[in-house]
Structures are given as structure tokens and as C-alpha cells.
Design a protein around this motif. Structure first.
Motif, short mmCIF file in Angstrom:
data_model
loop_
_atom_site.label_atom_id
_atom_site.label_comp_id
_atom_site.label_asym_id
_atom_site.label_seq_id
_atom_site.Cartn_x
_atom_site.Cartn_y
_atom_site.Cartn_z
N GLU A 126 -41.09 -5.87 50.19
CA GLU A 126 -41.82 -4.74 50.09
C GLU A 126 -40.82 -3.73 50.29
N LYS A 127 -39.97 -3.43 50.62
CA LYS A 127 -38.83 -2.40 49.82
C LYS A 127 -38.82 -2.51 48.24
N PRO A 128 -38.74 -2.89 48.12
CA PRO A 128 -37.75 -3.01 46.36
C PRO A 128 -40.18 -2.84 46.37
N SER A 129 -41.10 -2.63 46.10
CA SER A 129 -42.68 -2.37 45.83
C SER A 129 -42.77 -0.98 46.51
N GLY A 130 -41.91 -0.89 47.72
CA GLY A 130 -42.29 1.00 48.61
C GLY A 130 -41.25 1.67 47.37
N TYR A 131 -39.69 1.25 46.77
CA TYR A 131 -39.50 2.08 46.31
C TYR A 131 -39.55 2.16 44.67
N ALA A 132 -40.04 1.10 44.07
CA ALA A 132 -40.66 1.13 42.92
C ALA A 132 -41.68 1.91 43.03
N ALA A 133 -43.09 1.96 43.59
CA ALA A 133 -44.02 2.73 44.12
C ALA A 133 -43.71 4.62 44.12
N ALA A 134 -42.73 4.46 44.41
CA ALA A 134 -42.09 6.15 44.64
C ALA A 134 -40.99 6.56 43.82
N GLY A 135 -41.37 5.92 42.69
CA GLY A 135 -40.07 6.08 41.31
C GLY A 135 -39.12 6.49 41.61
N ILE A 136 -38.62 5.58 42.47
CA ILE A 136 -36.50 5.77 42.37
C ILE A 136 -36.49 4.79 41.39
N PRO A 137 -34.83 5.50 40.84
CA PRO A 137 -35.15 5.03 39.48
C PRO A 137 -33.98 3.85 39.81
N VAL A 138 -33.10 3.26 40.70
CA VAL A 138 -32.50 2.76 41.21
C VAL A 138 -32.58 2.32 42.27
N TYR A 139 -32.82 0.39 42.41
CA TYR A 139 -32.45 -0.59 44.21
C TYR A 139 -31.23 -1.01 44.02
N LEU A 140 -30.20 -0.81 44.77
CA LEU A 140 -29.57 -1.38 45.60
C LEU A 140 -28.99 -2.74 46.54
N LEU A 141 -29.42 -3.78 46.37
CA LEU A 141 -29.86 -4.68 47.13
C LEU A 141 -28.65 -5.41 47.47
N ILE A 142 -27.57 -5.10 48.33
CA ILE A 142 -26.23 -5.75 48.87
C ILE A 142 -26.49 -7.19 49.92
N ASP A 143 -26.73 -7.96 48.98
CA ASP A 143 -27.51 -9.13 50.04
C ASP A 143 -26.19 -10.12 50.56
N ARG A 144 -25.67 -10.35 51.86
CA ARG A 144 -24.87 -10.83 53.02
C ARG A 144 -25.27 -11.67 52.62
N ASP A 145 -26.89 -12.48 53.06
CA ASP A 145 -26.47 -13.20 53.39
C ASP A 145 -26.84 -14.83 51.99
N ARG A 146 -26.72 -14.29 50.28
CA ARG A 146 -27.05 -15.29 49.83
C ARG A 146 -25.30 -14.01 48.84
N ALA A 147 -24.44 -13.30 49.39
CA ALA A 147 -23.04 -12.81 48.69
C ALA A 147 -23.76 -12.55 47.22
N MET A 148 -25.02 -11.46 46.93
CA MET A 148 -25.08 -11.53 46.03
C MET A 148 -25.50 -9.89 45.81
#
Length: 192
Positions: A126-148
Motif C-alpha cells: 500500500e505505501k509504495p502505491s500511495g507514495y508513487a501516486a503522491a509523486g514522491i521520487p524515491v521510497y526506501l524500504l528497510i526490510d528487517r524481516d528479509r534483511a534487504m
């Protein structure tokens, strides 16, 4: 065209904002996809990751600041309200703003996954879709579950066209307008 009852939200943005204002300090409320979401309060590792990222951003880009827990209006995505774990913006960008700011001028938003059942839906879908729709240039996800670390960029028509994932320890390029390489070696200290 008038929305059908099934298409209308049960709560207005204004009602949500009032509810969020009066919520206890032990919870954070967001309004995503026309639903009220309860965001977990960050744990110690979560806070340390944000501090690490603040230091990295300040070293690479002294002209910007990484603001923790910025409330953004993600209007293009069903009149949402999201509390980012952090938002990278020019220094003093949020001065004079209320609790919920327009995303214009924000260079990057950051989310750090939490140990809860809604992480997959909220932070990875949901957040990638929301942030992209808002035109935010970069979304950084620090994924602790996947260490990615996943970098979403090039927002267009409500989605990010570029998605790059790297394991903790590898360097990752944060594209313009952020424009620097992030060394993620230290994130290994926070892997489960």
C-alpha cells in the motif's frame, strides 16, 4: 459520477485527522486506502536504524534533513494520510506546516518494517502505491524481516517503475534527486 455506498469511505479525512489528533501516544494512526491503520510504535532497533540513516544522509547531503515520523498527505491515493518513518527534504522544509504536510518537495520517504502482521500489506504494497501516486521520487524500504533494502523510484501513474533490492551489507544507489550511494553494512547489526 457519484460513488456508490460501497465505494465511499466510512470516515472522512477530516474525521480521521480529528481521531488521529486525540489518539493516545502509544499508537500512531494512518489513513491508507480509505482505512484506518494502526502503526506500531517503533522499537529500539527501529529507532537506531533511523538514526543511522540520519547520519548517513547528513554525511552525504548536508543540504537536506531526514525528518523522523513525518505526516504526509498522500491525496492522490484515496485521500490518504501516512506517517512515514522518515522523510528526506530540504532543511526547514516542514517549518510552518501542520501535522499533515503536502508531499511536494519531499525527496525520499523511508519505512523500516516492524514486527507486526500488517507489515507486508502496509509497507510492501500500500505505501509504495500511495507514495508513487503522491509523486514522491524515491521510497526506501528497510526490510528487517528479509534483511534487504529496496529502493523504489521513477513514480508514474501510481506505481514506481524502478524497484531495486539488495541484501544488507551491499551498497545501494539512491537515485536523483537523492543522489548518493548508501553503504548498508551497518544494517547487519540489526538483523535478527
Amino acid at each position: 459520477m457519484t460513488p456508490t455506498p460501497a465505494e465511499r469511505s466510512l470516515i472522512s479525512v477530516e474525521e480521521f485527522e480529528e481521531l488521529a489528533r486525540t489518539a493516545p501516544e502509544t499508537v500512531r494512526l494512518e489513513f491508507i486506502n480509505e482505512r484506518i491503520e494502526v502503526k506500531p510504535v517503533p522499537d529500539g532497533d527501529h529507532r537506531e536504524i533511523i538514526m543511522w540513516l540520519q547520519d548517513a544522509c547528513r554525511e552525504q547531503r548536508p543540504d537536506v534533513r531526514l525528518y523522523a515520523e513525518a505526516g504526509l498527505k498522500i491525496e492522490g491515493y484515496r485521500k490518504g494520510r501516512a506517517i512515514t518513518d522518515a522523510a528526506l527534504a530540504p532543511r526547514k522544509h516542514f517549518a510552518g506546516h501542520g501535522e499533515w504536510s503536502d508531499p511536494e518537495g519531499v525527496l525520499m520517504v523511508v519505512e523500516v518494517t516492524s514486527d507486526d502482521t500488517d507489515t507486508n500489506r502496509r509497507d510492501r504494497m500500500e505505501k509504495p502505491s500511495g507514495y508513487a501516486a503522491a509523486g514522491i521520487p524515491v521510497y526506501l524500504l528497510i526490510d528487517r524481516d528479509r534483511a534487504m533494502v529496496t529502493v523504489y523510484s521513477e513514480p508514474k501513474d501510481g506505481e514506481y517503475l524502478s524497484i531495486l533490492s539488495r541484501p544488507y551489507g551491499e551498497s545501494v544507489q539512491l537515485p536523483d534527486p537523492v543522489g548518493f550511494t548508501l553503504d548498508t553494512e551497518e544494517l547487519k547489526d540489526f538483523a535478527d
